[in-house]
Design a protein around this motif. Structure first.
Motif, PDB file in Angstrom:
ATOM      1  N   ASP A 118      36.927  51.936 -25.249  1.00  0.00           N
ATOM      2  CA  ASP A 118      35.687  51.596 -25.962  1.00  0.00           C
ATOM      3  C   ASP A 118      35.859  50.372 -26.850  1.00  0.00           C
ATOM      4  OD1 ASP A 118      34.578  53.757 -24.751  1.00  0.00           O
ATOM      5  OD2 ASP A 118      34.414  54.998 -26.546  1.00  0.00           O
ATOM      6  N   SER A 119      37.005  50.279 -27.531  1.00  0.00           N
ATOM      7  CA  SER A 119      37.243  49.184 -28.464  1.00  0.00           C
ATOM      8  C   SER A 119      37.195  47.815 -27.788  1.00  0.00           C
ATOM      9  CB  SER A 119      38.595  49.362 -29.162  1.00  0.00           C
ATOM     10  OG  SER A 119      39.642  49.401 -28.207  1.00  0.00           O
ATOM     11  N   GLU A 120      37.526  47.777 -26.493  1.00  0.00           N
ATOM     12  CA  GLU A 120      37.535  46.519 -25.760  1.00  0.00           C
ATOM     13  C   GLU A 120      36.200  46.250 -25.062  1.00  0.00           C
ATOM     14  OE1 GLU A 120      41.045  45.676 -23.384  1.00  0.00           O
ATOM     15  OE2 GLU A 120      42.126  47.273 -24.440  1.00  0.00           O
ATOM     16  N   GLN A 131      39.147  54.425 -34.530  1.00  0.00           N
ATOM     17  CA  GLN A 131      38.404  54.483 -33.274  1.00  0.00           C
ATOM     18  C   GLN A 131      37.245  53.499 -33.323  1.00  0.00           C
ATOM     19  OE1 GLN A 131      39.134  56.663 -30.690  1.00  0.00           O
ATOM     20  NE2 GLN A 131      40.865  57.531 -31.795  1.00  0.00           N
ATOM     21  N   ALA A 132      36.867  52.965 -32.159  1.00  0.00           N
ATOM     22  CA  ALA A 132      35.708  52.075 -32.092  1.00  0.00           C
ATOM     23  C   ALA A 132      34.418  52.877 -32.168  1.00  0.00           C
ATOM     24  CB  ALA A 132      35.736  51.272 -30.790  1.00  0.00           C
ATOM     25  N   THR A 133      34.464  54.123 -31.677  1.00  0.00           N
ATOM     26  CA  THR A 133      33.265  54.960 -31.689  1.00  0.00           C
ATOM     27  C   THR A 133      33.602  56.318 -32.324  1.00  0.00           C
ATOM     28  OG1 THR A 133      33.772  55.579 -29.392  1.00  0.00           O
ATOM     29  CG2 THR A 133      32.161  53.828 -29.721  1.00  0.00           C
ATOM     30  N   SER A 191      31.978  55.185 -37.235  1.00  0.00           N
ATOM     31  CA  SER A 191      33.058  55.492 -36.292  1.00  0.00           C
ATOM     32  C   SER A 191      34.168  56.262 -36.981  1.00  0.00           C
ATOM     33  CB  SER A 191      33.631  54.196 -35.698  1.00  0.00           C
ATOM     34  OG  SER A 191      34.134  53.365 -36.728  1.00  0.00           O
ATOM     35  N   LYS A 243      30.039  42.609 -30.029  1.00  0.00           N
ATOM     36  CA  LYS A 243      29.550  42.356 -31.395  1.00  0.00           C
ATOM     37  C   LYS A 243      28.088  42.772 -31.511  1.00  0.00           C
ATOM     38  CE  LYS A 243      29.303  38.740 -34.926  1.00  0.00           C
ATOM     39  NZ  LYS A 243      29.551  37.295 -35.228  1.00  0.00           N
ATOM     40  N   LYS A 249      27.920  46.516 -31.637  1.00  0.00           N
ATOM     41  CA  LYS A 249      28.288  47.033 -32.955  1.00  0.00           C
ATOM     42  C   LYS A 249      27.101  46.996 -33.908  1.00  0.00           C
ATOM     43  CE  LYS A 249      33.227  45.883 -32.803  1.00  0.00           C
ATOM     44  NZ  LYS A 249      34.296  45.016 -33.356  1.00  0.00           N
ATOM     45  N   LEU A 268      33.149  47.432 -26.386  1.00  0.00           N
ATOM     46  CA  LEU A 268      32.096  47.352 -27.390  1.00  0.00           C
ATOM     47  C   LEU A 268      31.944  45.910 -27.866  1.00  0.00           C
ATOM     48  CD1 LEU A 268      30.066  48.945 -29.147  1.00  0.00           C
ATOM     49  CD2 LEU A 268      31.903  49.281 -30.812  1.00  0.00           C
TER      50      LEU A 268
END
Length: 198
Positions: free
Chosen positions: A73-75, A188-190, A184, A79, A82, A77
């Motif tokens: 998810d972090s890669e 974690q990104a989410t 989040s 801008k 977000k 997601l």
């Protein structure tokens, strides 16, 4: 509960009509930034453990690694994604789920289908009511608290539901959205994945 359903229906229809220009603009921006599809649809568990398709605006790219597997998810997601998440604008299509009677404005958040076998006898009580766009757990930490805490808050809501409580959650949600708290989980990104222990 009839009053709750009537309020859900009227509120959702009115908001969809009033915010239709905003929804259209977001849809165009999602198309320009992320391509198609504009909506992210995913099966979730609703009242009485029934499956339904939940709608959200897309916030992530469909990016895969060299091995062909989807990137974390972090890669994925973006801008832009977000911003949608931090303002909760990505949740607006869930008003359609409310109109359809699959969700309520207030209730435990609908979770992934694969979590269903992992719940204990107490945790699964969260499915005794319709899942919500927002809920007691969302105004008490959202994604920044542990799954154990979330489930305790969900069950407390189910056991103590009242129209007054829903009104309180509604106004506190508006406050939390403006403060952008608990978007989040830490690191974690989410949101952290539930494995039945955390």
């Amino acid at each position: 509960m009839i009053i709750k359903r009537v309020f859900d229906l009227l509120f959702s229809i009115i908001v969809l009509l009033l915010l239709s220009p905003v929804i259209l603009i977001i849809a165009i921006l999602v198309k320009l930034n992320l391509g198609s599809p504009i909506l992210f649809t995913q099966e979730r568990i609703g009242k009485d453990n029934k499956k339904f398709k939940m709608y959200k605006f897309r916030t992530m790219k469909d990016a895969v690694g060299k091995d062909g597997k989807q990137l974390p998810d972090s890669e994925r997601l973006t801008k832009f994604g977000k911003i949608l998440r931090s303002t909760s604008l990505d949740e607006l299509p869930e008003l359609i789920n409310i109109v359809k009677g699959e969700m309520s404005l207030i209730g435990p958040r609908p979770l992934l289908v694969e979590y269903l076998p992992l719940y204990n006898e107490e945790q699964i009580k969260r499915h005794n009511v319709l899942p919500g766009l927002t809920g007691w757990a969302q105004i008490n930490g959202r994604n920044a608290i542990s799954w154990t805490e979330k489930f305790k808050l969900d069950i407390w809501y189910v056991d103590n539901w009242s129209l007054g409580l829903d009104i309180k959650i509604f106004f506190l949600t508006v406050y939390k959205v403006f403060k952008r708290e608990g978007i989040s989980a830490e690191g974690q990104a989410t949101v952290a994945y539930f494995d039945g222990t955390n």
